[in-house]
Design a protein around this motif. Structure first.
Motif, PDB file in Angstrom:
ATOM      1  N   UNK A 229      -7.032  -2.280  -8.129  1.00 28.81           N
ATOM      2  CA  UNK A 229      -6.007  -1.246  -8.051  1.00 28.81           C
ATOM      3  C   UNK A 229      -6.058  -0.499  -6.726  1.00 28.81           C
ATOM      4  N   UNK A 230      -7.262  -0.272  -6.216  1.00 29.55           N
ATOM      5  CA  UNK A 230      -7.389   0.403  -4.919  1.00 29.55           C
ATOM      6  C   UNK A 230      -6.772  -0.444  -3.812  1.00 29.55           C
ATOM      7  N   UNK A 231      -7.097  -1.736  -3.806  1.00 27.94           N
ATOM      8  CA  UNK A 231      -6.587  -2.627  -2.760  1.00 27.94           C
ATOM      9  C   UNK A 231      -5.066  -2.731  -2.842  1.00 27.94           C
ATOM     10  N   UNK A 232      -4.545  -2.839  -4.049  1.00 26.17           N
ATOM     11  CA  UNK A 232      -3.091  -2.921  -4.206  1.00 26.17           C
ATOM     12  C   UNK A 232      -2.413  -1.646  -3.717  1.00 26.17           C
ATOM     13  N   UNK A 233      -2.976  -0.497  -4.039  1.00 31.94           N
ATOM     14  CA  UNK A 233      -2.382   0.764  -3.600  1.00 31.94           C
ATOM     15  C   UNK A 233      -2.410   0.874  -2.069  1.00 31.94           C
ATOM     16  N   UNK A 234      -3.536   0.513  -1.465  1.00 32.42           N
ATOM     17  CA  UNK A 234      -3.674   0.650  -0.016  1.00 32.42           C
ATOM     18  C   UNK A 234      -2.795  -0.341   0.757  1.00 32.42           C
ATOM     19  N   UNK A 235      -2.628  -1.551   0.229  1.00 30.95           N
ATOM     20  CA  UNK A 235      -1.933  -2.581   0.997  1.00 30.95           C
ATOM     21  C   UNK A 235      -0.456  -2.717   0.648  1.00 30.95           C
ATOM     22  N   UNK A 236      -0.072  -2.353  -0.571  1.00 34.94           N
ATOM     23  CA  UNK A 236       1.307  -2.585  -0.993  1.00 34.94           C
ATOM     24  C   UNK A 236       2.129  -1.308  -1.127  1.00 34.94           C
ATOM     25  N   UNK A 237       1.472  -0.142  -1.052  1.00 28.61           N
ATOM     26  CA  UNK A 237       2.218   1.109  -1.155  1.00 28.61           C
ATOM     27  C   UNK A 237       1.822   2.098  -0.058  1.00 28.61           C
ATOM     28  N   UNK A 238       1.626   1.629   1.174  1.00 21.42           N
ATOM     29  CA  UNK A 238       1.181   2.559   2.235  1.00 21.42           C
ATOM     30  C   UNK A 238       2.212   3.634   2.546  1.00 21.42           C
ATOM     31  N   UNK A 239       3.479   3.336   2.317  1.00 23.50           N
ATOM     32  CA  UNK A 239       4.519   4.310   2.639  1.00 23.50           C
ATOM     33  C   UNK A 239       4.496   5.507   1.691  1.00 23.50           C
ATOM     34  N   UNK A 240       3.789   5.376   0.559  1.00 26.34           N
ATOM     35  CA  UNK A 240       3.734   6.462  -0.418  1.00 26.34           C
ATOM     36  C   UNK A 240       2.539   7.384  -0.192  1.00 26.34           C
ATOM     37  N   UNK A 241       1.744   7.090   0.836  1.00 31.65           N
ATOM     38  CA  UNK A 241       0.523   7.851   1.068  1.00 31.65           C
ATOM     39  C   UNK A 241       0.500   8.415   2.489  1.00 31.65           C
ATOM     40  N   UNK A 242       0.033   9.660   2.614  1.00 32.47           N
ATOM     41  CA  UNK A 242      -0.148  10.219   3.942  1.00 32.47           C
ATOM     42  C   UNK A 242      -1.509   9.801   4.481  1.00 32.47           C
ATOM     43  N   UNK A 243      -1.795  10.172   5.719  1.00 31.35           N
ATOM     44  CA  UNK A 243      -3.027   9.716   6.365  1.00 31.35           C
ATOM     45  C   UNK A 243      -4.269  10.207   5.640  1.00 31.35           C
ATOM     46  N   UNK A 244      -4.246  11.465   5.178  1.00 32.89           N
ATOM     47  CA  UNK A 244      -5.417  12.008   4.495  1.00 32.89           C
ATOM     48  C   UNK A 244      -5.659  11.295   3.165  1.00 32.89           C
TER      49      UNK A 244
ATOM     50  N   UNK B  60      -4.358  -9.685   0.544  1.00 31.71           N
ATOM     51  CA  UNK B  60      -4.514  -8.264   0.834  1.00 31.71           C
ATOM     52  C   UNK B  60      -5.855  -8.089   1.536  1.00 31.71           C
ATOM     53  N   UNK B  61      -5.846  -7.396   2.654  1.00 33.13           N
ATOM     54  CA  UNK B  61      -7.048  -7.267   3.469  1.00 33.13           C
ATOM     55  C   UNK B  61      -7.385  -5.806   3.721  1.00 33.13           C
TER      56      UNK B  61
END
Length: 266
Positions: A121-136, A93-94
């Motif tokens: 947890x932050x890295x996992x959320x950002x790299x493995x669940x990007x479709x669940x987050x909007x740009x903001x 994860x990068x």
């Protein structure tokens, strides 16, 4: 004729590492690396936090070599040339941070960092669940990641690298084949140099003898075995130590704590 060292299958770095956009402070990329894979040597303008959720990474720059288990990560500043490889399969994860956000300015050549539970947890959320987050939401969490990155504890475990092409090639081979133990004569022949020349280069460019360098590299690789839950006894025997106590003593001298303490701290 000099026998050339076989190269691992080369992968290309993520394109987002080269994207400059201050409105996107953190860009992410996840990758599954197969056994004996390596990225081509490269650099990029964005700083990079590199972490393997599974597997152990070996990161080589012009200044250092790191062996990185999943308990730790590596911070690679923008513009620092490096190569990433793994012996067994790994999931990475990068986080790529735009240079308009200065991070860990005192570590211009990079550092190995202990991963905090929050950063994991932050890295996992950002790299493995990007479709669940909007740009903001991604931007806000990215800024939290930048703040947390500043507070990760540096783990002062590294091996000096070198600049001479023959030494670079030899060290690269050892890093990508950590379980092989060819003699110095064999390694010297593979890179087209005499044993005396290689010994001189190690001392001049790393400050260590070949034997000292390889011994420390093997000790760094013990982190992988300990991270997998193997006992100090099993690790000591696999590394060729005559007794567990001698392994524990050297481990403490190198890493500042006992193998058991390292396991518990995970």
């Amino acid at each position: 004729m000099t026998k050339s060292i076989p190269e691992a299958t080369m992968l290309l770095p993520s394109e987002c590492a080269f994207t400059l956009d201050a409105s996107k402070p953190v860009l992410t990329h996840a990758r599954s690396m197969f056994a004996e894979a390596a990225l081509v040597p490269h650099s990029h303008p964005r700083g990079q936090l590199l972490w393997a959720v599974e597997g152990v990474l070996r990161v080589t720059s012009a200044q250092a070599v790191w062996v990185v288990p999943s308990t730790h990560s590596v911070w690679i500043p923008g513009g620092v040339s490096h190569q990433v490889s793994c012996e067994t399969a790994a999931t990475t994860c990068n986080l790529f941070i735009d240079p308009s956000y200065p991070v860990r300015k005192h570590e211009q050549q990079g550092a190995m960092l202990s991963m905090s539970p929050l950063m994991r947890e932050i890295v996992l959320r950002l790299t493995q669940e990007p479709q669940l987050m909007d740009q903001q939401s991604t931007q806000r969490l990215g800024l939290v990641a930048i703040d947390e990155l500043e507070h990760l504890q540096a783990f002062e475990v590294r091996l000096p690298s070198g600049n001479d092409p023959r030494l670079v090639k030899l060290i690269s081979y050892m890093v990508q084949h950590p379980n092989q133990a060819p003699s110095l004569v064999t390694l010297a022949n593979q890179v087209g140099a005499s044993v005396r020349t290689i010994e001189r280069l190690f001392k001049a460019e790393t400050g260590m003898t070949f034997r000292q360098w390889r011994s420390r590299f093997r000790l760094m690789n013990s982190l992988e075995l300990l991270s997998k839950g193997e006992s100090s006894t099993a690790v000591a025997h696999s590394l060729g130590y005559k007794s567990v106590s001698s392994f524990v003593k050297v481990f403490r001298q190198e890493f500042g704590r006992t193998p058991q303490s390292f396991i518990n701290k995970r």
